[in-house]
Design a protein around this motif. Structure first.
Motif, PDB file in Angstrom:
ATOM      1  N   THR A   4       1.548   3.461  -5.026  1.00 41.87           N
ATOM      2  CA  THR A   4       1.479   3.670  -3.577  1.00 41.87           C
ATOM      3  C   THR A   4       0.107   3.295  -3.043  1.00 41.87           C
ATOM      4  O   THR A   4      -0.013   2.681  -1.988  1.00 41.87           O
ATOM      5  CB  THR A   4       1.800   5.136  -3.241  1.00 41.87           C
ATOM      6  N   ARG A 143      -0.435   3.768   8.868  1.00 44.36           N
ATOM      7  CA  ARG A 143       0.560   3.522   9.920  1.00 44.36           C
ATOM      8  C   ARG A 143       1.546   2.438   9.504  1.00 44.36           C
ATOM      9  O   ARG A 143       2.734   2.538   9.775  1.00 44.36           O
ATOM     10  CB  ARG A 143      -0.126   3.137  11.228  1.00 44.36           C
ATOM     11  N   SER A 145       2.479   1.741   6.517  1.00 41.60           N
ATOM     12  CA  SER A 145       3.290   2.149   5.368  1.00 41.60           C
ATOM     13  C   SER A 145       4.542   2.915   5.774  1.00 41.60           C
ATOM     14  O   SER A 145       5.426   3.142   4.950  1.00 41.60           O
ATOM     15  CB  SER A 145       2.453   2.990   4.417  1.00 41.60           C
ATOM     16  N   LYS A 146       4.620   3.320   7.018  1.00 45.00           N
ATOM     17  CA  LYS A 146       5.776   4.105   7.472  1.00 45.00           C
ATOM     18  C   LYS A 146       6.891   3.229   7.956  1.00 45.00           C
ATOM     19  O   LYS A 146       6.795   2.153   8.362  1.00 45.00           O
ATOM     20  CB  LYS A 146       5.354   5.080   8.555  1.00 45.00           C
TER      21      LYS A 146
END
Length: 146
Positions: A4, A143, A145-146
Motif C-alpha cells: 500500500t 486523496r 488512493s480512494k
C-alpha cells in the motif's frame, strides 16, 4: 507484490516547488532538532506540559532527535517522501499539546511573553502539518488512493 505504501508513493505528485518545500521543511526540522539539544533546551523544557509524566529534559532531547531524524529523512529519502510526510505530520500533531499548554499556563519561552504571542504561535502548528503533507505529496496521494 506492491505494498500500500508503494502505491501511495507512486501516486504522490512531485514538482520543483514541492521538492523545495520538502527540503526546506527538512532543514527547519534539523535546525529545530539541533536547538533542542543545544542552545534552546531550556525554552523547549518550558513547553513540556506539567501533566506529562516524563522528565522534561528527556522529552526535549528525544523530540530533538526525532526532529533531526525527520528532517534528514525529508531530504535524504525522496522515494519515501509520503511515509516521511505522514510521520512528520503526526509528529507535529503529537507535540501540539505542548504549545497549547504553554498558552494556557502562560509560560514564557522563545520570547512568547504575552497571551497574544502565544496564541499566534498556535496557528503555526497546523501550518506545519499542512506543509509536511503538501511538500511530500502525501495529501494528494491519500486523496488519489480512494
Amino acid at each position: 507484490m506492491t505494498s500500500t505504501l508503494d502505491k501511495l508513493e507512486k501516486k504522490a505528485p512531485a514538482s520543483v516547488p514541492r521538492t523545495i518545500g520538502r527540503i526546506g521543511l527538512g532543514a527547519v526540522l534539523v535546525l529545530a532538532g539541533v536547538s533542542h539539544l543545544t542552545f534552546a533546551r531550556g525554552d523547549f523544557q518550558a513547553q513540556v506540559p506539567e501533566w506529562l509524566p516524563l522528565d522534561k529534559d528527556f522529552v526535549v532531547l528525544a523530540s530533538g532527535v526525532v526532529e533531526i531524524s525527520l528532517g534528514g529523512a525529508l531530504v535524504a529519502l525522496p522515494k519515501r517522501r509520503v511515509l516521511v510526510g505522514l510521520v512528520a505530520a503526526a509528529f507535529f500533531i503529537a507535540i501540539f499539546p505542548g504549545n497549547i499548554s504553554q498558552w494556557v499556563t502562560r509560560t514564557p519561552a522563545f520570547g512568547l511573553d504575552t497571551d497574544s504571542k502565544r496564541a499566534v504561535r498556535l496557528v503555526f502548528q497546523p501550518l506545519l502539518v499542512l506543509w509536511a503533507l503538501w511538500s511530500t505529496g502525501a495529501w494528494r496521494a491519500l486523496r488519489r488512493s480512494k
